[in-house]
Design a protein around this motif. Structure first.
Motif, PDB file in Angstrom:
ATOM      1  N   ASP A  76       0.807  -1.211   0.000  1.00  0.00           N
ATOM      2  CA  ASP A  76       0.000   0.000   0.000  1.00  0.00           C
ATOM      3  C   ASP A  76       0.844   1.266   0.000  1.00  0.00           C
ATOM      4  O   ASP A  76       0.352   2.346  -0.330  1.00  0.00           O
ATOM      5  N   SER A  77       2.109   1.174   0.390  1.00  0.00           N
ATOM      6  CA  SER A  77       2.948   2.371   0.435  1.00  0.00           C
ATOM      7  C   SER A  77       3.511   2.732  -0.934  1.00  0.00           C
ATOM      8  O   SER A  77       4.076   3.801  -1.097  1.00  0.00           O
ATOM      9  N   LEU A  78       3.344   1.853  -1.926  1.00  0.00           N
ATOM     10  CA  LEU A  78       3.856   2.127  -3.258  1.00  0.00           C
ATOM     11  C   LEU A  78       2.836   2.929  -4.055  1.00  0.00           C
ATOM     12  O   LEU A  78       1.655   2.591  -4.083  1.00  0.00           O
ATOM     13  N   GLU A  79       3.300   3.989  -4.689  1.00  0.00           N
ATOM     14  CA  GLU A  79       2.427   4.793  -5.521  1.00  0.00           C
ATOM     15  C   GLU A  79       2.590   4.375  -6.969  1.00  0.00           C
ATOM     16  O   GLU A  79       3.685   4.012  -7.393  1.00  0.00           O
ATOM     17  N   ALA A  80       1.508   4.432  -7.722  1.00  0.00           N
ATOM     18  CA  ALA A  80       1.579   4.105  -9.138  1.00  0.00           C
ATOM     19  C   ALA A  80       2.269   5.246  -9.882  1.00  0.00           C
ATOM     20  O   ALA A  80       2.013   6.421  -9.618  1.00  0.00           O
ATOM     21  N   VAL A  81       3.151   4.910 -10.805  1.00  0.00           N
ATOM     22  CA  VAL A  81       3.826   5.896 -11.635  1.00  0.00           C
ATOM     23  C   VAL A  81       3.429   5.626 -13.072  1.00  0.00           C
ATOM     24  O   VAL A  81       3.590   4.523 -13.571  1.00  0.00           O
ATOM     25  N   VAL A  82       2.903   6.647 -13.728  1.00  0.00           N
ATOM     26  CA  VAL A  82       2.492   6.514 -15.119  1.00  0.00           C
ATOM     27  C   VAL A  82       3.376   7.420 -15.951  1.00  0.00           C
ATOM     28  O   VAL A  82       3.495   8.613 -15.682  1.00  0.00           O
ATOM     29  N   ARG A  83       4.026   6.861 -16.946  1.00  0.00           N
ATOM     30  CA  ARG A  83       4.853   7.635 -17.854  1.00  0.00           C
ATOM     31  C   ARG A  83       4.248   7.522 -19.245  1.00  0.00           C
ATOM     32  O   ARG A  83       4.112   6.416 -19.773  1.00  0.00           O
ATOM     33  N   PHE A  84       3.897   8.641 -19.824  1.00  0.00           N
ATOM     34  CA  PHE A  84       3.302   8.630 -21.142  1.00  0.00           C
ATOM     35  C   PHE A  84       4.398   8.553 -22.201  1.00  0.00           C
ATOM     36  O   PHE A  84       5.396   9.266 -22.126  1.00  0.00           O
ATOM     37  N   MET A  85       4.194   7.683 -23.162  1.00  0.00           N
ATOM     38  CA  MET A  85       5.156   7.481 -24.231  1.00  0.00           C
ATOM     39  C   MET A  85       4.629   8.126 -25.500  1.00  0.00           C
ATOM     40  O   MET A  85       3.422   8.140 -25.750  1.00  0.00           O
ATOM     41  N   LYS A  86       5.530   8.630 -26.302  1.00  0.00           N
ATOM     42  CA  LYS A  86       5.143   9.196 -27.581  1.00  0.00           C
ATOM     43  C   LYS A  86       4.705   8.056 -28.494  1.00  0.00           C
ATOM     44  O   LYS A  86       5.427   7.071 -28.667  1.00  0.00           O
ATOM     45  N   GLU A  87       3.526   8.190 -29.066  1.00  0.00           N
ATOM     46  CA  GLU A  87       3.006   7.131 -29.919  1.00  0.00           C
ATOM     47  C   GLU A  87       3.631   7.243 -31.304  1.00  0.00           C
ATOM     48  O   GLU A  87       3.652   8.316 -31.906  1.00  0.00           O
TER      49      GLU A  87
END
Length: 72
Positions: free
Chosen positions: A54-65
């Motif tokens: 629960d202490s881990l946060e989600a990291v979202v990295r957007f990639m160039k399509e």
């Protein structure tokens, strides 16, 4: 004196999951007449610098399509 624990400042890594991987270890002491052999062990994923999942946060990295078929 660098390299001694507690004497050099360092940054603390944020909590993350270390990916699963194979780890090799040497077994045996050739100085005592034993033959050395290599063992291969599976290391499961491991939480680093975190208390629990629960202490881990989600990291979202957007990639160039990119569309590779258009370039051909």
């Amino acid at each position: 004196m660098t390299g001694i624990a507690g004497t050099t400042p360092h940054r603390r890594l944020r909590p993350h999951v270390r990916k699963a991987h194979w780890q090799s270890y040497w077994k045996g002491k050739p100085t005592q007449g034993e033959e050395k052999s290599m063992l291969l062990k599976w290391k499961p994923p491991q939480i680093v610098n975190g208390k629990d999942d629960d202490s881990l946060e989600a990291v979202v990295r957007f990639m160039k399509e990119t569309n590779k078929r258009e370039k051909e």
